[in-house]
Write an enzyme that holds these catalytic residues in place. Sequence first.
Site, short mmCIF file in Angstrom:
data_model
loop_
_atom_site.label_atom_id
_atom_site.label_comp_id
_atom_site.label_asym_id
_atom_site.label_seq_id
_atom_site.Cartn_x
_atom_site.Cartn_y
_atom_site.Cartn_z
N ASN A 42 -24.19 16.48 -12.08
CA ASN A 42 -25.00 15.81 -13.09
C ASN A 42 -25.89 16.83 -13.79
O ASN A 42 -26.35 17.80 -13.19
CB ASN A 42 -25.81 14.65 -12.50
CG ASN A 42 -26.76 15.04 -11.40
OD1 ASN A 42 -26.47 15.90 -10.58
ND2 ASN A 42 -27.91 14.40 -11.35
N ILE A 43 -26.05 16.62 -15.09
CA ILE A 43 -26.84 17.53 -15.92
C ILE A 43 -27.81 16.67 -16.72
O ILE A 43 -27.39 15.93 -17.61
CB ILE A 43 -25.93 18.35 -16.85
CG1 ILE A 43 -24.89 19.11 -16.03
CG2 ILE A 43 -26.77 19.29 -17.72
CD1 ILE A 43 -23.76 19.69 -16.85
N GLU A 44 -29.08 16.73 -16.36
CA GLU A 44 -30.09 15.91 -17.02
C GLU A 44 -30.71 16.65 -18.20
O GLU A 44 -30.73 17.88 -18.25
CB GLU A 44 -31.19 15.51 -16.03
CG GLU A 44 -30.68 14.63 -14.92
CD GLU A 44 -31.74 14.26 -13.91
OE1 GLU A 44 -31.44 13.41 -13.07
OE2 GLU A 44 -32.87 14.82 -13.93
N CYS A 53 -23.35 12.54 -16.31
CA CYS A 53 -23.11 12.34 -14.88
C CYS A 53 -22.07 13.33 -14.37
O CYS A 53 -21.26 13.87 -15.12
CB CYS A 53 -22.61 10.92 -14.64
SG CYS A 53 -23.78 9.64 -15.09
N GLU A 55 -19.40 12.76 -12.60
CA GLU A 55 -18.02 12.30 -12.77
C GLU A 55 -17.50 12.63 -14.16
O GLU A 55 -16.39 13.13 -14.34
CB GLU A 55 -17.92 10.78 -12.56
CG GLU A 55 -18.40 10.31 -11.21
CD GLU A 55 -19.86 9.90 -11.19
OE1 GLU A 55 -20.74 10.71 -11.62
OE2 GLU A 55 -20.15 8.78 -10.76
N CYS A 89 -21.57 5.08 -12.33
CA CYS A 89 -22.33 4.16 -13.19
C CYS A 89 -21.36 3.46 -14.15
O CYS A 89 -20.17 3.78 -14.19
CB CYS A 89 -23.39 4.92 -13.97
SG CYS A 89 -22.75 5.95 -15.31
N CYS A 92 -19.53 5.82 -16.66
CA CYS A 92 -18.50 6.60 -15.97
C CYS A 92 -17.31 5.73 -15.60
O CYS A 92 -16.16 6.16 -15.71
CB CYS A 92 -19.08 7.26 -14.72
SG CYS A 92 -20.17 8.65 -15.10
#
Length: 136
Positions: A42-44, A53, A55, A89, A92
């Site tokens: 995940n990369i916020e 996300c 995935e 989620c 995804c």
Amino acid sequence: MNNKELLKIAEDARKYSHSPYSNFKVGAALLTKNNKVYTGCNIECASLGGTNCAERTAIFKAISEGCRDIEAIAIASDNSEKNEATYPCGICRQVIIEFGTEIRIITGYSEGEIYECKIKDLIPNYFLGSDFKEVK
């Protein structure tokens, strides 16, 4: 590759997570039908819409390299070591099902319980691009 091995790769991918806002690290490992593995984390982003996300990161890597034959996706989060499953989620789930209704979702903890289901079981009443009527 078995589920435990794929989940272990997802657990290892967590270390690359950029999650300064949620502090919730997630890793994913995507297995192709020809046994190639693509990982993601995940990369916020401060602009939440820019967040991605794990995935989808793995899927986008695979697709961008010409692979569309997805067999399975393993997901591991910080909750994994508590033996709690983390499922994709909604966004995804829709992205995953675009590439096949039979894609296996694997979650849990490689040293504990491992859960498996198919993406079609996680997204009831799903729709695909082929469901759209052609506009003339």
